[in-house]
Design an enzyme around this catalytic site. Sequence first.
Site, PDB file in Angstrom:
ATOM      1  N   ILE A 115       0.835  -1.203   0.000  1.00 42.77           N
ATOM      2  CA  ILE A 115       0.000   0.000   0.000  1.00 42.77           C
ATOM      3  C   ILE A 115       0.868   1.249   0.000  1.00 42.77           C
ATOM      4  O   ILE A 115       0.615   2.198  -0.701  1.00 42.77           O
ATOM      5  CB  ILE A 115      -0.861   0.047   1.282  1.00 42.77           C
ATOM      6  CG1 ILE A 115      -1.827  -1.119   1.347  1.00 42.77           C
ATOM      7  CG2 ILE A 115      -1.609   1.369   1.358  1.00 42.77           C
ATOM      8  CD1 ILE A 115      -2.485  -1.227   2.717  1.00 42.77           C
ATOM      9  N   GLY A 118       6.859   3.929   3.676  1.00 46.09           N
ATOM     10  CA  GLY A 118       7.208   5.078   4.509  1.00 46.09           C
ATOM     11  C   GLY A 118       8.696   5.080   4.780  1.00 46.09           C
ATOM     12  O   GLY A 118       9.434   4.269   4.235  1.00 46.09           O
ATOM     13  N   LYS A 119       9.129   6.014   5.605  1.00 44.82           N
ATOM     14  CA  LYS A 119      10.547   6.097   5.930  1.00 44.82           C
ATOM     15  C   LYS A 119      10.983   4.876   6.733  1.00 44.82           C
ATOM     16  O   LYS A 119      12.064   4.358   6.537  1.00 44.82           O
ATOM     17  CB  LYS A 119      10.833   7.360   6.753  1.00 44.82           C
ATOM     18  CG  LYS A 119      10.755   8.632   5.920  1.00 44.82           C
ATOM     19  CD  LYS A 119      11.103   9.866   6.751  1.00 44.82           C
ATOM     20  CE  LYS A 119      10.100  10.140   7.867  1.00 44.82           C
ATOM     21  NZ  LYS A 119       8.758  10.555   7.383  1.00 44.82           N
ATOM     22  N   GLU A 120      10.092   4.438   7.600  1.00 45.94           N
ATOM     23  CA  GLU A 120      10.495   3.362   8.501  1.00 45.94           C
ATOM     24  C   GLU A 120       9.861   2.029   8.185  1.00 45.94           C
ATOM     25  O   GLU A 120      10.246   1.020   8.756  1.00 45.94           O
ATOM     26  CB  GLU A 120      10.109   3.704   9.945  1.00 45.94           C
ATOM     27  CG  GLU A 120      10.800   4.896  10.516  1.00 45.94           C
ATOM     28  CD  GLU A 120       9.817   5.893  11.089  1.00 45.94           C
ATOM     29  OE1 GLU A 120       8.621   5.559  11.198  1.00 45.94           O
ATOM     30  OE2 GLU A 120      10.240   7.003  11.396  1.00 45.94           O
ATOM     31  N   ALA A 121       8.857   2.019   7.320  1.00 39.43           N
ATOM     32  CA  ALA A 121       8.124   0.772   7.126  1.00 39.43           C
ATOM     33  C   ALA A 121       7.454   0.695   5.768  1.00 39.43           C
ATOM     34  O   ALA A 121       7.231   1.708   5.116  1.00 39.43           O
ATOM     35  CB  ALA A 121       7.063   0.640   8.213  1.00 39.43           C
ATOM     36  N   VAL A 123       3.851  -0.760   4.199  1.00 38.85           N
ATOM     37  CA  VAL A 123       2.539  -1.192   4.663  1.00 38.85           C
ATOM     38  C   VAL A 123       1.897  -2.009   3.544  1.00 38.85           C
ATOM     39  O   VAL A 123       1.933  -1.606   2.375  1.00 38.85           O
ATOM     40  CB  VAL A 123       1.657   0.014   5.050  1.00 38.85           C
ATOM     41  CG1 VAL A 123       0.292  -0.464   5.544  1.00 38.85           C
ATOM     42  CG2 VAL A 123       2.347   0.852   6.125  1.00 38.85           C
ATOM     43  N   GLU A 204      -6.228  -3.176  11.775  1.00 39.46           N
ATOM     44  CA  GLU A 204      -7.403  -3.035  10.920  1.00 39.46           C
ATOM     45  C   GLU A 204      -7.015  -2.292   9.643  1.00 39.46           C
ATOM     46  O   GLU A 204      -6.237  -1.344   9.684  1.00 39.46           O
ATOM     47  CB  GLU A 204      -8.450  -2.243  11.705  1.00 39.46           C
ATOM     48  CG  GLU A 204      -9.707  -1.901  10.966  1.00 39.46           C
ATOM     49  CD  GLU A 204     -10.541  -0.879  11.744  1.00 39.46           C
ATOM     50  OE1 GLU A 204     -11.509  -0.364  11.186  1.00 39.46           O
ATOM     51  OE2 GLU A 204     -10.201  -0.602  12.907  1.00 39.46           O
ATOM     52  N   ASP A 248       3.139  13.240  16.437  1.00 39.58           N
ATOM     53  CA  ASP A 248       3.360  13.499  15.005  1.00 39.58           C
ATOM     54  C   ASP A 248       2.000  13.657  14.329  1.00 39.58           C
ATOM     55  O   ASP A 248       1.740  13.119  13.259  1.00 39.58           O
ATOM     56  CB  ASP A 248       4.147  12.342  14.379  1.00 39.58           C
ATOM     57  CG  ASP A 248       4.695  12.686  12.990  1.00 39.58           C
ATOM     58  OD1 ASP A 248       4.677  13.884  12.607  1.00 39.58           O
ATOM     59  OD2 ASP A 248       5.114  11.778  12.269  1.00 39.58           O
ATOM     60  N   ASN A 253      -0.776  11.954   8.779  1.00 37.83           N
ATOM     61  CA  ASN A 253      -0.980  10.781   9.628  1.00 37.83           C
ATOM     62  C   ASN A 253      -2.434  10.637  10.073  1.00 37.83           C
ATOM     63  O   ASN A 253      -2.724  10.029  11.098  1.00 37.83           O
ATOM     64  CB  ASN A 253      -0.046  10.829  10.836  1.00 37.83           C
ATOM     65  CG  ASN A 253       1.375  10.423  10.451  1.00 37.83           C
ATOM     66  OD1 ASN A 253       1.566   9.664   9.499  1.00 37.83           O
ATOM     67  ND2 ASN A 253       2.352  10.931  11.168  1.00 37.83           N
ATOM     68  N   ASP A 265      -0.176   5.939  12.710  1.00 40.93           N
ATOM     69  CA  ASP A 265       1.238   6.221  12.947  1.00 40.93           C
ATOM     70  C   ASP A 265       1.512   6.723  14.367  1.00 40.93           C
ATOM     71  O   ASP A 265       2.017   7.828  14.560  1.00 40.93           O
ATOM     72  CB  ASP A 265       1.705   7.270  11.912  1.00 40.93           C
ATOM     73  CG  ASP A 265       3.182   7.117  11.588  1.00 40.93           C
ATOM     74  OD1 ASP A 265       3.823   6.237  12.168  1.00 40.93           O
ATOM     75  OD2 ASP A 265       3.679   7.907  10.760  1.00 40.93           O
TER      76      ASP A 265
HETATM   77  N1  LIG Z   1      -4.386   0.721   8.797  1.00 36.41           N
HETATM   78  C1  LIG Z   1      -4.105   1.132   7.564  1.00 36.41           C
HETATM   79  N2  LIG Z   1      -4.952   0.876   6.533  1.00 36.41           N
HETATM   80  C2  LIG Z   1      -4.650   1.305   5.292  1.00 36.41           C
HETATM   81  N3  LIG Z   1      -3.542   2.008   4.969  1.00 36.41           N
HETATM   82  C3  LIG Z   1      -2.679   2.296   5.950  1.00 36.41           C
HETATM   83  C4  LIG Z   1      -2.901   1.878   7.291  1.00 36.41           C
HETATM   84  N4  LIG Z   1      -1.864   2.315   8.043  1.00 36.41           N
HETATM   85  C5  LIG Z   1      -1.038   2.954   7.208  1.00 36.41           C
HETATM   86  N5  LIG Z   1      -1.509   2.967   5.943  1.00 36.41           N
HETATM   87  C6  LIG Z   1      -0.886   3.583   4.752  1.00 36.41           C
HETATM   88  O1  LIG Z   1       0.520   3.521   4.909  1.00 36.41           O
HETATM   89  C7  LIG Z   1       1.087   4.829   4.940  1.00 36.41           C
HETATM   90  C8  LIG Z   1       2.248   4.858   5.927  1.00 36.41           C
HETATM   91  O2  LIG Z   1       1.799   4.523   7.209  1.00 36.41           O
HETATM   92  P1  LIG Z   1       2.472   5.140   8.499  1.00 36.41           P
HETATM   93  O3  LIG Z   1       2.367   6.618   8.473  1.00 36.41           O
HETATM   94  O4  LIG Z   1       1.918   4.428   9.669  1.00 36.41           O
HETATM   95  O5  LIG Z   1       3.974   4.636   8.260  1.00 36.41           O
HETATM   96  P2  LIG Z   1       5.383   5.380   8.361  1.00 36.41           P
HETATM   97  O6  LIG Z   1       6.436   4.445   7.952  1.00 36.41           O
HETATM   98  O7  LIG Z   1       5.501   6.001   9.680  1.00 36.41           O
HETATM   99  O8  LIG Z   1       5.256   6.400   7.237  1.00 36.41           O
HETATM  100  P3  LIG Z   1       5.863   7.870   7.137  1.00 36.41           P
HETATM  101  O9  LIG Z   1       7.319   7.736   7.374  1.00 36.41           O
HETATM  102  O10 LIG Z   1       5.496   8.243   5.738  1.00 36.41           O
HETATM  103  O11 LIG Z   1       5.145   8.661   8.189  1.00 36.41           O
HETATM  104  C9  LIG Z   1      -0.071   5.736   5.319  1.00 36.41           C
HETATM  105  O12 LIG Z   1       0.098   7.029   4.809  1.00 36.41           O
HETATM  106  C10 LIG Z   1      -1.249   5.043   4.662  1.00 36.41           C
HETATM  107  O13 LIG Z   1      -1.347   5.396   3.293  1.00 36.41           O
HETATM  108 MG   LIG Z   2       3.309   8.360   8.707  1.00 36.07          MG
END
Ligand SMILES: Nc1ncnc2c1ncn2[C@@H]1O[C@H](COP(=O)(O)OP(=O)(O)OP(=O)(O)O)[C@@H](O)[C@H]1O
Ligand SMILES: [Mg+2]
Length: 323
Positions: A115, A118-121, A123, A204, A248, A253, A265
């Site tokens: 989906i 992100g920087k750390e993960a 999804v 979820e 954050d 987010n 997040d």
């Molecule tokens: N529960 C979820 N259902 C659907 N999409 C999700 C869900 N959680 C996260 N996402 C998608 O994944 C993206 C990244 O999630 P999240 O912000 O938790 O990760 P992150 O690695 O911290 O990202 P970033 O570094 O961009 O902040 C969200 O912008 C969203 O598009």
């Molecule tokens: Mg995020």
Amino acid sequence: MRRQPDWDNELSKDTKQRRHNRRRSKGNADEQYMDKESSEFIRSLESSKGTGWMAEKKYKRMFTEIEEGLSGVLGDGPFEWVDRRVFDAVFDRLTLMSLYKLMKSGIIDTLDFPIARGKEAHVFHGTGENGPIAVKIFHTSNAVFKNLVQYIEGDPRFGGLRRRHRDLVDIWVRKEFRNLSRLEKWGLSVPKPLGTHKNVLVMEYLGTDTAPSPRLRDVEVADAQSVYEELLEFLAVTWQKANMVHGDFSPYNIMWHGDKPVVIDVGQAVVQSHPKSQEFLVRDVTRLVEWANKNGLDVELAEAMYDVLEMDLSHIDMKQEEE
Ligand SMILES: Nc1ncnc2c1ncn2[C@@H]1O[C@H](COP(=O)(O)OP(=O)(O)OP(=O)(O)O)[C@@H](O)[C@H]1O
Ligand SMILES: [Mg+2]
């Protein structure tokens, strides 16, 4: 010019064996850690099943099973996504094991398609017992870290650096899971946490069959006032009731799901006793005020801060659910 004979051929069998043994016994701390984790993992699977399936056969079956579960992201599924580099970066051995564990416990059935990155993960959209799930897989090595490692690896003073990095990531993921649970307990609008193992978090899923819901920053809401009030209450309940601060909070987010904001997040969220919690709270409220004013409202930071700290929340009760 003739090639030098292979040095290995010049070594006696004995020497080779000794060299081999030495390499094995010393190894490096990271390898030892991986081996230890692998065997512990296999042992725990064995004891949980009670059957004496052992290493080789079951190990192979495990990976076949994981592969089946991952067929969506591997490219045989309806969603083609084969990027070997990304795949290798996300699905290392321990991550595959975590996925397997979550598959065995029924939390994950299949992993379908990515989906977001992100920087750390990364999804992923997945499928679980009761339908779609979101699977957030935290990177256990990032580019910066890899760069650093080349200078440090092999220096005996820094043994086990990768392992320590992994431990930190695991702690972070557990923290995100606990934060989600705590916020959910107060009836706040966050994705329901479903499970976690090491660097993998399952929650979820917010979206349709084909795409995740948009972020608040990507949509234009019809009634900014009511969204503002809802988010203000989110911050107030988080602070006054859950005794936490998101840290954050921003339209990046917050997802727009079912015509409502859902906050995601939460890994960095901290409890009130954290020395920077007040600073984080002011920043979170500032972001909300900026969003409100961009969306045609006329809101002042001082007023919003007052609301978050003093809003009457006597009607809010903790849901009677255990973490
Ligand atoms: N529960 C979820 N259902 C659907 N999409 C999700 C869900 N959680 C996260 N996402 C998608 O994944 C993206 C990244 O999630 P999240 O912000 O938790 O990760 P992150 O690695 O911290 O990202 P970033 O570094 O961009 O902040 C969200 O912008 C969203 O598009
Ligand atoms: Mg995020």
